[in-house]
Structure formats: C-alpha cells, structure tokens
Design a protein around this motif. Structure first.
Motif, PDB file in Angstrom:
ATOM      1  N   GLY A  80       0.789  -1.228   0.000  1.00 12.12           N
ATOM      2  CA  GLY A  80       0.000   0.000   0.000  1.00 12.12           C
ATOM      3  C   GLY A  80       0.817   1.271   0.000  1.00 12.12           C
ATOM      4  N   LYS A  81       2.132   1.154  -0.015  1.00 10.92           N
ATOM      5  CA  LYS A  81       2.991   2.332   0.003  1.00 10.92           C
ATOM      6  C   LYS A  81       3.636   2.531  -1.365  1.00 10.92           C
ATOM      7  CE  LYS A  81       4.160   1.959   4.928  1.00 10.92           C
ATOM      8  NZ  LYS A  81       5.264   1.876   5.919  1.00 10.92           N
ATOM      9  N   PHE A  82       3.995   3.783  -1.660  1.00 12.53           N
ATOM     10  CA  PHE A  82       4.673   4.071  -2.913  1.00 12.53           C
ATOM     11  C   PHE A  82       6.066   3.430  -2.900  1.00 12.53           C
ATOM     12  CE2 PHE A  82       1.688   7.709  -2.931  1.00 12.53           C
ATOM     13  CZ  PHE A  82       1.128   7.505  -4.193  1.00 12.53           C
ATOM     14  N   PRO A  83       6.543   3.007  -4.066  1.00 18.87           N
ATOM     15  CA  PRO A  83       7.896   2.437  -4.130  1.00 18.87           C
ATOM     16  C   PRO A  83       8.931   3.424  -3.604  1.00 18.87           C
ATOM     17  CG  PRO A  83       6.701   2.026  -6.168  1.00 18.87           C
ATOM     18  CD  PRO A  83       5.861   2.986  -5.370  1.00 18.87           C
ATOM     19  N   ASN A  84       9.912   2.906  -2.921  1.00 22.91           N
ATOM     20  CA  ASN A  84      10.984   3.722  -2.360  1.00 22.91           C
ATOM     21  C   ASN A  84      12.289   3.283  -3.006  1.00 22.91           C
ATOM     22  OD1 ASN A  84      13.052   4.822  -0.727  1.00 22.91           O
ATOM     23  ND2 ASN A  84      11.720   4.834   1.071  1.00 22.91           N
ATOM     24  N   LEU A  85      12.965   4.200  -3.679  1.00 25.19           N
ATOM     25  CA  LEU A  85      14.186   3.858  -4.402  1.00 25.19           C
ATOM     26  C   LEU A  85      15.352   3.516  -3.481  1.00 25.19           C
ATOM     27  CD1 LEU A  85      14.085   6.380  -7.385  1.00 25.19           C
ATOM     28  CD2 LEU A  85      13.429   3.972  -7.337  1.00 25.19           C
ATOM     29  N   LEU A  86      15.168   3.692  -2.177  1.00 24.13           N
ATOM     30  CA  LEU A  86      16.184   3.245  -1.222  1.00 24.13           C
ATOM     31  C   LEU A  86      15.962   1.777  -0.848  1.00 24.13           C
ATOM     32  CD1 LEU A  86      16.474   6.321   1.190  1.00 24.13           C
ATOM     33  CD2 LEU A  86      17.994   5.664  -0.687  1.00 24.13           C
ATOM     34  N   PHE A  87      14.869   1.199  -1.343  1.00 27.13           N
ATOM     35  CA  PHE A  87      14.539  -0.216  -1.164  1.00 27.13           C
ATOM     36  C   PHE A  87      14.609  -0.692   0.294  1.00 27.13           C
ATOM     37  CE2 PHE A  87      16.264  -0.016  -5.581  1.00 27.13           C
ATOM     38  CZ  PHE A  87      15.063  -0.243  -6.233  1.00 27.13           C
ATOM     39  N   PRO A  88      13.895  -0.026   1.199  1.00 27.04           N
ATOM     40  CA  PRO A  88      13.872  -0.490   2.593  1.00 27.04           C
ATOM     41  C   PRO A  88      13.018  -1.749   2.741  1.00 27.04           C
ATOM     42  CG  PRO A  88      12.335   1.311   2.320  1.00 27.04           C
ATOM     43  CD  PRO A  88      13.066   1.182   1.001  1.00 27.04           C
ATOM     44  N   ILE A  89      13.432  -2.626   3.624  1.00 26.51           N
ATOM     45  CA  ILE A  89      12.653  -3.821   3.967  1.00 26.51           C
ATOM     46  C   ILE A  89      12.108  -3.623   5.377  1.00 26.51           C
ATOM     47  CG2 ILE A  89      12.755  -6.295   4.452  1.00 26.51           C
ATOM     48  CD1 ILE A  89      15.054  -6.468   2.428  1.00 26.51           C
ATOM     49  N   GLU A  90      10.783  -3.669   5.528  1.00 26.44           N
ATOM     50  CA  GLU A  90      10.172  -3.505   6.842  1.00 26.44           C
ATOM     51  C   GLU A  90      10.037  -4.878   7.503  1.00 26.44           C
ATOM     52  OE1 GLU A  90       6.598  -1.204   6.755  1.00 26.44           O
ATOM     53  OE2 GLU A  90       7.550   0.509   5.751  1.00 26.44           O
ATOM     54  N   ILE A  91      10.776  -5.071   8.576  1.00 29.31           N
ATOM     55  CA  ILE A  91      10.843  -6.378   9.227  1.00 29.31           C
ATOM     56  C   ILE A  91       9.480  -6.837   9.737  1.00 29.31           C
ATOM     57  CG2 ILE A  91      11.808  -7.641  11.195  1.00 29.31           C
ATOM     58  CD1 ILE A  91      14.363  -6.090  10.863  1.00 29.31           C
ATOM     59  N   LYS A  92       8.647  -5.919  10.181  1.00 32.53           N
ATOM     60  CA  LYS A  92       7.347  -6.307  10.741  1.00 32.53           C
ATOM     61  C   LYS A  92       6.470  -7.026   9.719  1.00 32.53           C
ATOM     62  CE  LYS A  92       5.087  -1.858   9.768  1.00 32.53           C
ATOM     63  NZ  LYS A  92       4.403  -0.686  10.366  1.00 32.53           N
ATOM     64  N   ASN A  93       6.752  -6.810   8.428  1.00 41.97           N
ATOM     65  CA  ASN A  93       5.963  -7.444   7.367  1.00 41.97           C
ATOM     66  C   ASN A  93       6.764  -8.476   6.579  1.00 41.97           C
ATOM     67  OD1 ASN A  93       3.642  -5.823   7.862  1.00 41.97           O
ATOM     68  ND2 ASN A  93       4.541  -4.149   6.676  1.00 41.97           N
ATOM     69  N   ILE A  94       7.855  -8.961   7.142  1.00 44.77           N
ATOM     70  CA  ILE A  94       8.758  -9.819   6.372  1.00 44.77           C
ATOM     71  C   ILE A  94       8.081 -11.097   5.882  1.00 44.77           C
ATOM     72  CG2 ILE A  94       9.674 -11.036   8.397  1.00 44.77           C
ATOM     73  CD1 ILE A  94      11.606  -9.931   5.210  1.00 44.77           C
ATOM     74  N   GLN A  95       7.070 -11.580   6.602  1.00 44.35           N
ATOM     75  CA  GLN A  95       6.387 -12.806   6.167  1.00 44.35           C
ATOM     76  C   GLN A  95       5.681 -12.605   4.826  1.00 44.35           C
ATOM     77  OE1 GLN A  95       5.499 -11.034   8.794  1.00 44.35           O
ATOM     78  NE2 GLN A  95       3.322 -10.510   8.594  1.00 44.35           N
ATOM     79  N   LYS A  96       5.364 -11.355   4.485  1.00 44.49           N
ATOM     80  CA  LYS A  96       4.712 -11.073   3.204  1.00 44.49           C
ATOM     81  C   LYS A  96       5.671 -11.249   2.026  1.00 44.49           C
ATOM     82  CE  LYS A  96       1.489  -7.712   5.252  1.00 44.49           C
ATOM     83  NZ  LYS A  96       0.300  -8.585   5.139  1.00 44.49           N
ATOM     84  N   ALA A  97       6.964 -11.303   2.328  1.00 44.75           N
ATOM     85  CA  ALA A  97       7.973 -11.447   1.279  1.00 44.75           C
ATOM     86  C   ALA A  97       8.352 -12.906   1.051  1.00 44.75           C
ATOM     87  CB  ALA A  97       9.218 -10.636   1.646  1.00 44.75           C
TER      88      ALA A  97
END
Length: 209
Positions: A80-97
């Motif tokens: 639901g967020k715009f792409p970020n060219l710094l490519f951060p990975i949010e650990i709280k949602n890591i299962q979605k990856a």
C-alpha cells in the motif's frame, strides 16, 4: 541400551523443535534481524551489505546480495505504500515477502514448522542422515519447484547456494545444525563473532611481529 539412548536423543531433538513450533513467534523476523544493523525495524541495502561483510562475505557477493535482496523484498514488505528507491525492507511485514518454491519450513505467518524442517533430511539426505551434499541440495531445490514460479526458483537457488558456499564443512556437507541455525538467525551472529575474533587475533599477531 544404545538404541534406547539414540531414541531418547531423537525424542529430545524432536521436542526442541516442537517447542519452537508451538510458539506463535515470527521466527522469520529473527532470521532477518541480524541485518537490521541499527535495530530500527527497517533494513536498507547498505545494512544488508554490512551484514554480509560481517559474516565474512567478499565485497562482490555482499554488493550483489544487498541489491538482489532489497530490490526483491522491499515492495512486498511495504504493502500500500509508494515504491521507495532506497529499497527499505520492513521487518514487521517480512512474512509477506515469503516466496514460493521453498522448503515450507516457514509458514505464511513466518513461524517455524518442525515437520517441514525434518522433511529436508528425510527426503533428500542420502549420504549422511543429518547433512546435505551439493547434489542433494540441488535435488531438493528441483523437487521444491512450483511450475512457472521463476522468481521463487531464483530466490531459493540464491539463498541455498550462498548458504552452502559459506557454511559447508571440509567434507562438502551442509550440516543439519547449521541449517537449523540459519532459520532463526543465530548462525549469522555466530559467524560474525567468529570473524571478529579471527580479525582481532590477526591484529594481535601483526602487532607482535
């Protein structure tokens, strides 16, 4: 008596794994937490690079991993967020990856599944019961492939081959304990500590020359 002792050891190991499974903890978060170098819940490419360097990887592999991992996982962990060219990975949602064509040891919530972990060895370990050879690892990856899931194929291949290159023993075997430790991230901490210790010892030797 020897058989009884072996059975007890097997039961003990099984119980240990079941305890992990019985906990609703997202073990996948622990798997990636090592790479969150400043512990802010977000992993940027430079942190991935630093993490790989800390466990002994060269500059090329660390650079490749930081680009491949962050570019591949960032968007999935930021729904639901715009792409970020710094490519951060949010650990709280890591299962979605979590990608397809994997071993299934992590479930969809990031929890550890003991039965799937044991299947790695019951189905694919032929040379040694508690280890995988390079060929056996390749066989497992092929068996786990979901048709046309090319992204999952590449993700699994990269993860397991890097693990094998870094952690195989002198006989070319990837040991069960090593694989278990990578799932909860403790392997990364151990590798970083060993590298730091070796670097310190090398420095002391140099100072004494």
């Amino acid at each position: 008596m020897a058989s009884s002792s072996a059975d007890s050891k097997t039961l003990s190991n099984s119980t240990q794994y079941e305890e992990v499974d019985g906990n609703d903890e997202n073990v996948l978060k622990k798997h990636v937490a090592f790479f969150d170098r400043n512990k802010d819940g977000v992993i940027y490419p430079w942190e991935t690079f630093q993490g790989f360097r800390a466990i002994g990887c060269g500059i090329f592999l660390s650079s490749f991993a930081s680009i491949f991992i962050n570019a591949g996982l960032s968007g999935k962990t930021r729904p639901g967020k715009f792409p970020n060219l710094l490519f951060p990975i949010e650990i709280k949602n890591i299962q979605k990856a979590k990608h397809g064509s994997d071993s299934g040891v992590y479930d969809t919530e990031g929890r550890f599944v003991p039965s799937k972990f044991e299947e790695i060895f019951s189905k694919h370990a032929r040379t040694k019961a508690n280890a995988l050879t390079s060929d056996e690892l390749s066989g497992m990856l092929k068996a786990n492939r979901v048709p046309k899931d090319f992204g999952g194929w590449i993700g699994s291949l990269a993860e397991w081959k890097i693990l094998y290159i870094l952690c195989k023993d002198k006989n070319g075997l990837l040991q069960k304990d090593t694989i278990r430790a990578v799932y909860d991230g403790s392997l990364f901490e151990m590798m970083a500590a060993e590298k730091a210790s070796s670097k310190k010892q090398a420095g002391l030797k140099g100072a004494n020359c």
